[in-house]
Design an enzyme around this catalytic site. Structure first.
Site, PDB file in Angstrom:
ATOM      1  N   LYS A   1      34.987  42.626  26.487  1.00  0.00           N
ATOM      2  CA  LYS A   1      35.854  43.179  25.436  1.00  0.00           C
ATOM      3  C   LYS A   1      35.037  43.620  24.228  1.00  0.00           C
ATOM      4  O   LYS A   1      35.370  44.597  23.568  1.00  0.00           O
ATOM      5  CB  LYS A   1      36.893  42.148  25.005  1.00  0.00           C
ATOM      6  CG  LYS A   1      38.053  42.031  25.967  1.00  0.00           C
ATOM      7  CD  LYS A   1      39.135  41.133  25.410  1.00  0.00           C
ATOM      8  CE  LYS A   1      40.253  40.985  26.423  1.00  0.00           C
ATOM      9  NZ  LYS A   1      41.334  40.116  25.920  1.00  0.00           N
TER      10      LYS A   1
ATOM     11  N   LYS B   1      37.309  51.723  51.843  1.00  0.00           N
ATOM     12  CA  LYS B   1      37.713  50.838  52.937  1.00  0.00           C
ATOM     13  C   LYS B   1      38.769  51.513  53.804  1.00  0.00           C
ATOM     14  O   LYS B   1      39.440  52.441  53.362  1.00  0.00           O
ATOM     15  CB  LYS B   1      38.279  49.536  52.365  1.00  0.00           C
ATOM     16  CG  LYS B   1      37.204  48.590  51.879  1.00  0.00           C
ATOM     17  CD  LYS B   1      37.751  47.190  51.794  1.00  0.00           C
ATOM     18  CE  LYS B   1      36.657  46.160  51.838  1.00  0.00           C
ATOM     19  NZ  LYS B   1      37.208  44.801  51.964  1.00  0.00           N
TER      20      LYS B   1
ATOM     21  N   GLU C   1      32.737  37.503  40.809  1.00  0.00           N
ATOM     22  CA  GLU C   1      32.881  38.873  41.302  1.00  0.00           C
ATOM     23  C   GLU C   1      33.449  39.755  40.197  1.00  0.00           C
ATOM     24  O   GLU C   1      34.444  39.390  39.567  1.00  0.00           O
ATOM     25  CB  GLU C   1      33.818  38.908  42.515  1.00  0.00           C
ATOM     26  CG  GLU C   1      33.989  40.314  43.082  1.00  0.00           C
ATOM     27  CD  GLU C   1      35.072  40.395  44.155  1.00  0.00           C
ATOM     28  OE1 GLU C   1      34.727  40.543  45.328  1.00  0.00           O
ATOM     29  OE2 GLU C   1      36.270  40.298  43.802  1.00  0.00           O
TER      30      GLU C   1
HETATM   31  P1  0O2 Z   1      42.623  38.403  46.167  1.00  0.00           P
HETATM   32  O1  0O2 Z   1      44.030  38.046  46.483  1.00  0.00           O
HETATM   33  O2  0O2 Z   1      42.499  39.700  45.474  1.00  0.00           O
HETATM   34  O3  0O2 Z   1      41.882  37.283  45.512  1.00  0.00           O
HETATM   35  P2  0O2 Z   1      34.420  40.757  53.527  1.00  0.00           P
HETATM   36  O4  0O2 Z   1      35.236  40.038  54.565  1.00  0.00           O
HETATM   37  O5  0O2 Z   1      33.087  40.146  53.235  1.00  0.00           O
HETATM   38  O6  0O2 Z   1      34.444  42.245  53.714  1.00  0.00           O
HETATM   39  P3  0O2 Z   1      35.190  39.729  50.974  1.00  0.00           P
HETATM   40  O7  0O2 Z   1      34.035  38.819  51.010  1.00  0.00           O
HETATM   41  O8  0O2 Z   1      36.500  39.105  50.720  1.00  0.00           O
HETATM   42  O9  0O2 Z   1      35.343  40.572  52.275  1.00  0.00           O
HETATM   43  O10 0O2 Z   1      34.809  40.826  49.911  1.00  0.00           O
HETATM   44  P4  0O2 Z   1      35.344  42.268  49.576  1.00  0.00           P
HETATM   45  O11 0O2 Z   1      36.162  42.860  50.652  1.00  0.00           O
HETATM   46  O12 0O2 Z   1      34.168  43.005  49.094  1.00  0.00           O
HETATM   47  O13 0O2 Z   1      36.249  41.999  48.306  1.00  0.00           O
HETATM   48  C1  0O2 Z   1      37.251  41.079  48.305  1.00  0.00           C
HETATM   49  C2  0O2 Z   1      38.267  41.409  47.220  1.00  0.00           C
HETATM   50  O14 0O2 Z   1      38.333  42.821  46.986  1.00  0.00           O
HETATM   51  C3  0O2 Z   1      39.632  41.004  47.643  1.00  0.00           C
HETATM   52  O15 0O2 Z   1      39.839  39.675  47.295  1.00  0.00           O
HETATM   53  C4  0O2 Z   1      40.525  41.963  46.873  1.00  0.00           C
HETATM   54  O16 0O2 Z   1      40.681  41.548  45.541  1.00  0.00           O
HETATM   55  C5  0O2 Z   1      39.706  43.225  46.905  1.00  0.00           C
HETATM   56  N1  0O2 Z   1      40.013  44.022  48.092  1.00  0.00           N
HETATM   57  C6  0O2 Z   1      39.204  44.267  49.145  1.00  0.00           C
HETATM   58  N2  0O2 Z   1      39.788  45.064  50.041  1.00  0.00           N
HETATM   59  C7  0O2 Z   1      41.030  45.327  49.570  1.00  0.00           C
HETATM   60  C8  0O2 Z   1      42.134  46.113  50.057  1.00  0.00           C
HETATM   61  O17 0O2 Z   1      42.115  46.730  51.138  1.00  0.00           O
HETATM   62  N3  0O2 Z   1      43.248  46.156  49.268  1.00  0.00           N
HETATM   63  C9  0O2 Z   1      43.316  45.486  48.083  1.00  0.00           C
HETATM   64  N4  0O2 Z   1      44.446  45.593  47.395  1.00  0.00           N
HETATM   65  N5  0O2 Z   1      42.301  44.738  47.610  1.00  0.00           N
HETATM   66  C10 0O2 Z   1      41.172  44.664  48.329  1.00  0.00           C
HETATM   67  P5  0O2 Z   1      40.655  38.703  48.244  1.00  0.00           P
HETATM   68  O18 0O2 Z   1      40.018  37.367  48.204  1.00  0.00           O
HETATM   69  O19 0O2 Z   1      40.822  39.313  49.586  1.00  0.00           O
HETATM   70  O20 0O2 Z   1      42.042  38.600  47.641  1.00  0.00           O
HETATM   71  P1  0O2 Z   2      43.965  43.496  24.683  1.00  0.00           P
HETATM   72  O1  0O2 Z   2      44.859  44.256  23.820  1.00  0.00           O
HETATM   73  O2  0O2 Z   2      43.604  44.201  25.936  1.00  0.00           O
HETATM   74  O3  0O2 Z   2      42.765  42.915  23.982  1.00  0.00           O
HETATM   75  P2  0O2 Z   2      43.766  37.334  27.608  1.00  0.00           P
HETATM   76  O4  0O2 Z   2      43.381  35.906  27.907  1.00  0.00           O
HETATM   77  O5  0O2 Z   2      44.833  37.493  26.580  1.00  0.00           O
HETATM   78  O6  0O2 Z   2      42.592  38.215  27.391  1.00  0.00           O
HETATM   79  P3  0O2 Z   2      45.355  37.274  29.945  1.00  0.00           P
HETATM   80  O7  0O2 Z   2      46.354  36.434  29.250  1.00  0.00           O
HETATM   81  O8  0O2 Z   2      44.577  36.674  31.073  1.00  0.00           O
HETATM   82  O9  0O2 Z   2      44.365  37.915  28.927  1.00  0.00           O
HETATM   83  O10 0O2 Z   2      46.107  38.555  30.421  1.00  0.00           O
HETATM   84  P4  0O2 Z   2      45.919  39.458  31.725  1.00  0.00           P
HETATM   85  O11 0O2 Z   2      47.248  39.492  32.391  1.00  0.00           O
HETATM   86  O12 0O2 Z   2      44.708  39.053  32.472  1.00  0.00           O
HETATM   87  O13 0O2 Z   2      45.696  40.870  31.098  1.00  0.00           O
HETATM   88  C1  0O2 Z   2      44.514  41.172  30.428  1.00  0.00           C
HETATM   89  C2  0O2 Z   2      44.707  42.345  29.511  1.00  0.00           C
HETATM   90  O14 0O2 Z   2      44.869  43.538  30.290  1.00  0.00           O
HETATM   91  C3  0O2 Z   2      45.918  42.209  28.637  1.00  0.00           C
HETATM   92  O15 0O2 Z   2      45.518  42.563  27.355  1.00  0.00           O
HETATM   93  C4  0O2 Z   2      46.871  43.254  29.195  1.00  0.00           C
HETATM   94  O16 0O2 Z   2      47.684  43.794  28.188  1.00  0.00           O
HETATM   95  C5  0O2 Z   2      45.898  44.291  29.685  1.00  0.00           C
HETATM   96  N1  0O2 Z   2      46.500  45.233  30.628  1.00  0.00           N
HETATM   97  C6  0O2 Z   2      47.071  44.974  31.816  1.00  0.00           C
HETATM   98  N2  0O2 Z   2      47.495  46.098  32.407  1.00  0.00           N
HETATM   99  C7  0O2 Z   2      47.161  47.117  31.565  1.00  0.00           C
HETATM  100  C8  0O2 Z   2      47.315  48.556  31.628  1.00  0.00           C
HETATM  101  O17 0O2 Z   2      47.828  49.119  32.584  1.00  0.00           O
HETATM  102  N3  0O2 Z   2      46.797  49.253  30.562  1.00  0.00           N
HETATM  103  C9  0O2 Z   2      46.195  48.664  29.507  1.00  0.00           C
HETATM  104  N4  0O2 Z   2      45.707  49.415  28.521  1.00  0.00           N
HETATM  105  N5  0O2 Z   2      46.056  47.322  29.417  1.00  0.00           N
HETATM  106  C10 0O2 Z   2      46.530  46.564  30.444  1.00  0.00           C
HETATM  107  P5  0O2 Z   2      45.026  41.446  26.331  1.00  0.00           P
HETATM  108  O18 0O2 Z   2      43.782  40.879  26.840  1.00  0.00           O
HETATM  109  O19 0O2 Z   2      46.165  40.484  26.108  1.00  0.00           O
HETATM  110  O20 0O2 Z   2      44.822  42.215  25.027  1.00  0.00           O
END
Ligand code: 0O2
Ligand code: 0O2
Length: 203
Positions: free
Chosen positions: A23, A111, A138
């Protein structure tokens, strides 16, 4: 009984510290009235059931979980433009407070699902009351369009327990192509957008 609180504490610390640092990077760009390559940051510690599920799926014995599951601590950096992703990647590469262990470019190598993002596995030292502990985290770096797609696909995967019906899968493929097109189109007007945003920020 496992003391999960103690195991996960350093991961919570990494997420907290990196959120602050990333940030700050955004704030520095804004202070200098420059386009920030970072739109927003989110972070989370993987919930315990998800850790166990992943360990089971990948047949990781309990004592190897911390070494083999590399996203117990997860940071997500969301950018406006594809270019910005590589700016962030280069900035992270040059930092002295973390060590990059692995990089996966799922933008150049999309992917099969249609998923795109740049992943970095880093090693990060946290100072604890018991001394220093180095943990893995990660960092996923992606555009707003990639994030939109991934968030929706993730929800569907959850709903269908990883077995998304073929028709919906096909839709997701098309949505992924559309997101890719959107990123390409936006890149062509990046300069105009940045200029407009700089003017807006100065006001
Ligand atoms: P979550 O729910 O997000 O925590 P590998 O089997 O080694 O290829 P690995 O080690 O899991 O896979 O690593 P990879 O694929 O580089 O990255 C894993 C994470 O990337 C995932 O975490 C997802 O957050 C995101 N990701 C990877 N592929 C996809 C996909 O096809 N769709 C979405 N939406 N996210 C993806 P987790 O632990 O799977 O899940
Ligand atoms: P700002 O204004 O980004 O500094 P925190 O502990 O407060 O940093 P927390 O509670 O873990 O964060 O929240 P989360 O759900 O992980 O979201 C992190 C930040 O991403 C939040 O801002 C959300 O408002 C912001 N965010 C999520 N989706 C979007 C989007 O689509 N666009 C933009 N611009 N921001 C998004 P912070 O950190 O509260 O405040």
């Amino acid at each position: 009984m496992m003391n999960w609180g103690a195991i996960l504490a350093p991961y919570e610390q990494v997420v907290d510290e990196l959120k602050v640092k990333l940030k700050r990077m955004r704030a520095q760009f804004e202070n200098e009235s420059r386009h920030s390559p970072i739109e927003f940051i989110t972070g989370r510690v993987k919930p315990i059931p998800s850790i166990l599920e992943k360990a089971e799926k990948k047949e990781i014995p309990f004592e190897y979980i911390e070494r083999e599951i590399q996203d117990i601590a997860g940071l997500r950096v969301v950018c406006q433009f594809v270019d910005d992703i590589y700016t962030v990647v280069n900035m992270l590469r040059s930092r002295k407070d973390l060590k990059i262990m692995d990089e996966r470019d799922y933008i150049k190598n999309e992917k099969e699902s249609g998923y795109r993002s740049f992943h970095m596995i880093i090693e990060y030292p946290v100072e604890t009351i018991h001394g220093q502990k180095t943990v893995l985290a990660e960092i996923q770096i992606r555009t707003l369009a990639m994030n939109f797609w991934a968030t929706n696909e993730h929800s569907l995967n959850y709903k269908y327990k990883g077995r998304i019906p073929t028709a919906i899968k096909a839709r997701l493929q098309r949505a992924a192509e559309a997101a890719f097109k959107l990123d390409e189109e936006m890149s062509t007007i990046k300069k105009e957008v940045n200029e407009a945003q700089r003017i807006f920020h100065r006001k």
